[in-house]
Design a protein around this motif. Structure first.
Motif, PDB file in Angstrom:
ATOM      1  N   LEU A   1     -28.773   2.914  13.557  1.00  0.00           N
ATOM      2  CA  LEU A   1     -28.200   2.230  14.709  1.00  0.00           C
ATOM      3  C   LEU A   1     -27.643   3.284  15.653  1.00  0.00           C
ATOM      4  CD1 LEU A   1     -26.959  -0.188  16.316  1.00  0.00           C
ATOM      5  CD2 LEU A   1     -24.983  -0.031  14.776  1.00  0.00           C
ATOM      6  N   LEU A   2     -27.998   3.167  16.942  1.00  0.00           N
ATOM      7  CA  LEU A   2     -27.391   3.987  17.987  1.00  0.00           C
ATOM      8  C   LEU A   2     -26.653   3.048  18.928  1.00  0.00           C
ATOM      9  CD1 LEU A   2     -26.949   6.650  19.510  1.00  0.00           C
ATOM     10  CD2 LEU A   2     -29.116   6.226  20.710  1.00  0.00           C
ATOM     11  N   ALA A   3     -25.338   3.233  19.043  1.00  0.00           N
ATOM     12  CA  ALA A   3     -24.498   2.397  19.896  1.00  0.00           C
ATOM     13  C   ALA A   3     -24.012   3.228  21.069  1.00  0.00           C
ATOM     14  CB  ALA A   3     -23.315   1.849  19.094  1.00  0.00           C
ATOM     15  N   ILE A   4     -24.311   2.762  22.288  1.00  0.00           N
ATOM     16  CA  ILE A   4     -24.019   3.519  23.506  1.00  0.00           C
ATOM     17  C   ILE A   4     -22.952   2.799  24.328  1.00  0.00           C
ATOM     18  CG2 ILE A   4     -24.993   4.310  25.703  1.00  0.00           C
ATOM     19  CD1 ILE A   4     -27.664   4.724  24.257  1.00  0.00           C
ATOM     20  N   CYS A   5     -21.917   3.518  24.709  1.00  0.00           N
ATOM     21  CA  CYS A   5     -20.857   3.057  25.626  1.00  0.00           C
ATOM     22  C   CYS A   5     -20.238   1.738  25.154  1.00  0.00           C
ATOM     23  CB  CYS A   5     -21.399   2.950  27.055  1.00  0.00           C
ATOM     24  SG  CYS A   5     -20.080   2.857  28.292  1.00  0.00           S
ATOM     25  N   LEU A   6     -20.604   0.601  25.744  1.00  0.00           N
ATOM     26  CA  LEU A   6     -20.095  -0.685  25.256  1.00  0.00           C
ATOM     27  C   LEU A   6     -20.374  -0.834  23.774  1.00  0.00           C
ATOM     28  CD1 LEU A   6     -18.942  -3.577  25.647  1.00  0.00           C
ATOM     29  CD2 LEU A   6     -21.281  -4.287  26.204  1.00  0.00           C
ATOM     30  N   GLY A   7     -21.533  -0.388  23.322  1.00  0.00           N
ATOM     31  CA  GLY A   7     -21.858  -0.459  21.900  1.00  0.00           C
ATOM     32  C   GLY A   7     -20.832   0.278  21.060  1.00  0.00           C
TER      33      GLY A   7
ATOM     34  N   ALA B   1      -7.069   3.437   9.520  1.00  0.00           N
ATOM     35  CA  ALA B   1      -7.762   3.762   8.272  1.00  0.00           C
ATOM     36  C   ALA B   1      -9.199   3.252   8.263  1.00  0.00           C
ATOM     37  CB  ALA B   1      -6.987   3.177   7.087  1.00  0.00           C
ATOM     38  N   ASP B   2      -9.434   2.085   8.830  1.00  0.00           N
ATOM     39  CA  ASP B   2     -10.787   1.527   8.841  1.00  0.00           C
ATOM     40  C   ASP B   2     -11.754   2.427   9.614  1.00  0.00           C
ATOM     41  OD1 ASP B   2     -10.132  -0.753   7.340  1.00  0.00           O
ATOM     42  OD2 ASP B   2      -9.446  -1.818   9.125  1.00  0.00           O
ATOM     43  N   LEU B   3     -11.322   2.901  10.782  1.00  0.00           N
ATOM     44  CA  LEU B   3     -12.175   3.775  11.573  1.00  0.00           C
ATOM     45  C   LEU B   3     -12.410   5.103  10.856  1.00  0.00           C
ATOM     46  CD1 LEU B   3     -10.906   3.261  15.245  1.00  0.00           C
ATOM     47  CD2 LEU B   3     -13.093   2.532  14.259  1.00  0.00           C
ATOM     48  N   CYS B   4     -11.355   5.672  10.301  1.00  0.00           N
ATOM     49  CA  CYS B   4     -11.476   6.972   9.624  1.00  0.00           C
ATOM     50  C   CYS B   4     -12.335   6.880   8.368  1.00  0.00           C
ATOM     51  CB  CYS B   4     -10.097   7.515   9.275  1.00  0.00           C
ATOM     52  SG  CYS B   4      -9.155   8.039  10.715  1.00  0.00           S
ATOM     53  N   ASN B   5     -12.300   5.746   7.700  1.00  0.00           N
ATOM     54  CA  ASN B   5     -13.128   5.582   6.501  1.00  0.00           C
ATOM     55  C   ASN B   5     -14.598   5.397   6.846  1.00  0.00           C
ATOM     56  OD1 ASN B   5     -10.959   5.787   4.753  1.00  0.00           O
ATOM     57  ND2 ASN B   5     -10.558   3.583   4.732  1.00  0.00           N
ATOM     58  N   PHE B   6     -14.861   4.852   8.014  1.00  0.00           N
ATOM     59  CA  PHE B   6     -16.258   4.592   8.388  1.00  0.00           C
ATOM     60  C   PHE B   6     -16.861   5.743   9.181  1.00  0.00           C
ATOM     61  CE2 PHE B   6     -19.857   2.780  10.600  1.00  0.00           C
ATOM     62  CZ  PHE B   6     -20.426   1.958   9.633  1.00  0.00           C
ATOM     63  N   PHE B   7     -16.144   6.267  10.149  1.00  0.00           N
ATOM     64  CA  PHE B   7     -16.664   7.274  11.073  1.00  0.00           C
ATOM     65  C   PHE B   7     -15.969   8.622  10.908  1.00  0.00           C
ATOM     66  CE2 PHE B   7     -17.762   3.668  14.114  1.00  0.00           C
ATOM     67  CZ  PHE B   7     -19.137   3.880  14.087  1.00  0.00           C
ATOM     68  N   LYS B   8     -16.676   9.664  11.301  1.00  0.00           N
ATOM     69  CA  LYS B   8     -16.039  10.950  11.552  1.00  0.00           C
ATOM     70  C   LYS B   8     -16.228  11.283  13.027  1.00  0.00           C
ATOM     71  CE  LYS B   8     -20.120  13.595  10.006  1.00  0.00           C
ATOM     72  NZ  LYS B   8     -20.596  14.616   9.046  1.00  0.00           N
TER      73      LYS B   8
ATOM     74  N   THR C   1     -17.953  10.868  20.670  1.00  0.00           N
ATOM     75  CA  THR C   1     -19.095  10.791  19.748  1.00  0.00           C
ATOM     76  C   THR C   1     -18.580  10.658  18.320  1.00  0.00           C
ATOM     77  OG1 THR C   1     -20.312  12.356  21.170  1.00  0.00           O
ATOM     78  CG2 THR C   1     -21.287  11.838  19.013  1.00  0.00           C
ATOM     79  N   VAL C   2     -19.115   9.674  17.593  1.00  0.00           N
ATOM     80  CA  VAL C   2     -18.763   9.520  16.184  1.00  0.00           C
ATOM     81  C   VAL C   2     -20.028   9.292  15.362  1.00  0.00           C
ATOM     82  CG1 VAL C   2     -16.436   8.629  16.595  1.00  0.00           C
ATOM     83  CG2 VAL C   2     -18.357   7.035  16.478  1.00  0.00           C
ATOM     84  N   GLN C   3     -19.946   9.649  14.099  1.00  0.00           N
ATOM     85  CA  GLN C   3     -21.057   9.457  13.156  1.00  0.00           C
ATOM     86  C   GLN C   3     -20.508   8.808  11.905  1.00  0.00           C
ATOM     87  OE1 GLN C   3     -24.364  10.768  13.676  1.00  0.00           O
ATOM     88  NE2 GLN C   3     -25.022   9.665  11.856  1.00  0.00           N
ATOM     89  N   ALA C   4     -21.203   7.785  11.411  1.00  0.00           N
ATOM     90  CA  ALA C   4     -20.768   7.134  10.178  1.00  0.00           C
ATOM     91  C   ALA C   4     -20.864   8.105   9.006  1.00  0.00           C
ATOM     92  CB  ALA C   4     -21.606   5.896   9.908  1.00  0.00           C
TER      93      ALA C   4
ATOM     94  N   THR D   1     -24.704   5.992  14.591  1.00  0.00           N
ATOM     95  CA  THR D   1     -24.133   6.916  15.562  1.00  0.00           C
ATOM     96  C   THR D   1     -23.634   6.126  16.757  1.00  0.00           C
ATOM     97  OG1 THR D   1     -25.760   8.587  14.916  1.00  0.00           O
ATOM     98  CG2 THR D   1     -24.571   8.958  16.975  1.00  0.00           C
ATOM     99  N   ALA D   2     -22.455   6.473  17.264  1.00  0.00           N
ATOM    100  CA  ALA D   2     -21.921   5.816  18.451  1.00  0.00           C
ATOM    101  C   ALA D   2     -21.479   6.868  19.454  1.00  0.00           C
ATOM    102  CB  ALA D   2     -20.753   4.901  18.083  1.00  0.00           C
ATOM    103  N   VAL D   3     -21.906   6.699  20.696  1.00  0.00           N
ATOM    104  CA  VAL D   3     -21.541   7.627  21.768  1.00  0.00           C
ATOM    105  C   VAL D   3     -20.931   6.833  22.908  1.00  0.00           C
ATOM    106  CG1 VAL D   3     -23.280   9.345  21.150  1.00  0.00           C
ATOM    107  CG2 VAL D   3     -23.877   7.554  22.773  1.00  0.00           C
ATOM    108  N   GLN D   4     -19.822   7.347  23.448  1.00  0.00           N
ATOM    109  CA  GLN D   4     -19.202   6.673  24.583  1.00  0.00           C
ATOM    110  C   GLN D   4     -19.949   7.007  25.878  1.00  0.00           C
ATOM    111  OE1 GLN D   4     -15.709   4.629  24.589  1.00  0.00           O
ATOM    112  NE2 GLN D   4     -17.395   3.993  25.901  1.00  0.00           N
TER     113      GLN D   4
END
Length: 343
Positions: free
Chosen positions: A145-151, A225-232, A248-251, A257-260
């Protein structure tokens, strides 16, 4: 005539030598050449298909349609996926749930686009598709999954179960740098195959396009904690008021992957004045696309070829929206019945 013969011979010999120098004879290798190319890696899918989720509206400030059941996909996302060797099936967010699930079974990865909608049916459908992505990976399929901006923003809300976690930022129509987190491990991430010189330039030059009003600060991210456990966190960026947000974060355990920022805009959009179009900026677009599709090639899903053809975005025609001032040059527009239940 006999007097000129030697001169003619000399001239023709000179011309022959000159011609040989311009078109040197190809030297054939001493070893015989293989007539067959090696077989491609049988574990990879060289016909990957990506599902892109449509967004409410027509993408052109209602210049095409203001009907409530209309949704769109900016053509730049489609071109972005195609540039790395994949095809697209539109996941029209207000289709019946059973149709969306059928389409999810035809693709090898999903892309969440930019936009503005954060509630209602659209939010619930994105949430449901995200859950399906996790389920497919948990079941053994490598399903990126690639999530961009709103994603990016929606994943932040979904993972934390907090629809108010986002903060305000002034990063609309802004080219920016990426500041890489010190000590971040790029192994298996979006940046793994980026040339080192390009990574250096991304931290010094404004090579990525930001276009958002919301985000999350590193402090608020790390406190959850939820964000830190899922993403770096891989990168941060500064908005026009010099406020820092996660970009930019990666699970940790999923190919998510999610990018603002907007990797698709550099090469394929022209409607916003600050989009970077330099050669280095185009390389950023291509490297992100290559990474995402290389992940999709690892998917085990091999859907029926005819079903794929029946659902590809080529069954629709894009509309030119560049003159509307919406920021998109082309959009695909879809009309469905409204009021459908979520996944």
């Amino acid at each position: 005539m006999r007097i000129y013969l030697p001169i003619l011979l000399l001239i023709s010999g000179f011309l022959a030598i000159s011609s040989a120098n311009r078109n040197p004879t190809a030297l054939l290798p001493s070893e015989p050449q293989l007539t067959n190319c090696p077989a491609p890696d049988g574990d990879l899918n060289y016909r990957p298909v990506i599902g892109i989720v449509s967004h409410p509206g027509d993408g052109a400030k209602s210049r095409f349609s203001n009907a409530s059941d209309v949704s769109y996909i900016a053509a730049s996302y489609v071109k972005f996926v195609e540039s790395a060797g994949a095809r697209v099936i539109p996941l029209i967010y207000n289709e019946p749930p059973e149709i969306l699930i059928q389409k999810l079974n035809l693709v090898n990865g999903v892309l969440f686009t930019g936009g503005s909608s954060k509630k209602g049916l659209y939010f619930e459908v994105v949430k449901g598709i995200f859950q399906k992505v996790l389920e497919k990976n948990d079941a053994g399929d490598h399903f990126p999954l690639l999530a961009i901006c709103l994603g990016f923003e929606l994943l932040t809300m979904i993972i934390t179960k907090d629809n108010n976690i986002l903060e305000g930022f002034n990063a609309a129509n802004q080219a920016s740098k990426l500041q890489f987190v010190e000590g971040a491990n790029f192994e298996g991430t979006l940046f793994q195959r980026f040339p080192s010189e390009l990574l250096k330039k991304m931290s010094k030059d404004c090579l990525v396009m930001q276009n958002h009003h919301y985000g999350i600060s590193p402090e608020k991210f790390r406190a959850n904690a939820d964000l830190c456990n899922f993403f770096k966190i891989l990168t941060t960026s500064a908005d026009q008021d010099n406020k820092i947000y996660v970009s930019t974060v990666q699970a940790e355990h999923y190919p998510v992957t999610a990018v603002q920022w907007h990797p698709e805009k550099n090469a394929f959009e022209w409607g916003l004045s600050e989009i970077p179009h330099t050669e280095d900026a185009i390389l950023v677009t291509q490297n992100v696309a290559n990474y995402f599709i290389s992940e999709a090639r690892k998917s085990l899903n091999r859907p029926d070829a005819q079903e794929v053809l029946n659902n590809l975005i080529y069954n629709y025609s894009p509309s030119y929206s560049g003159k509307s001032g919406s920021g998109f040059d082309e959009v695909y527009i879809f009309t469905q019945n409204s009021g459908l239940s979520s996944l």
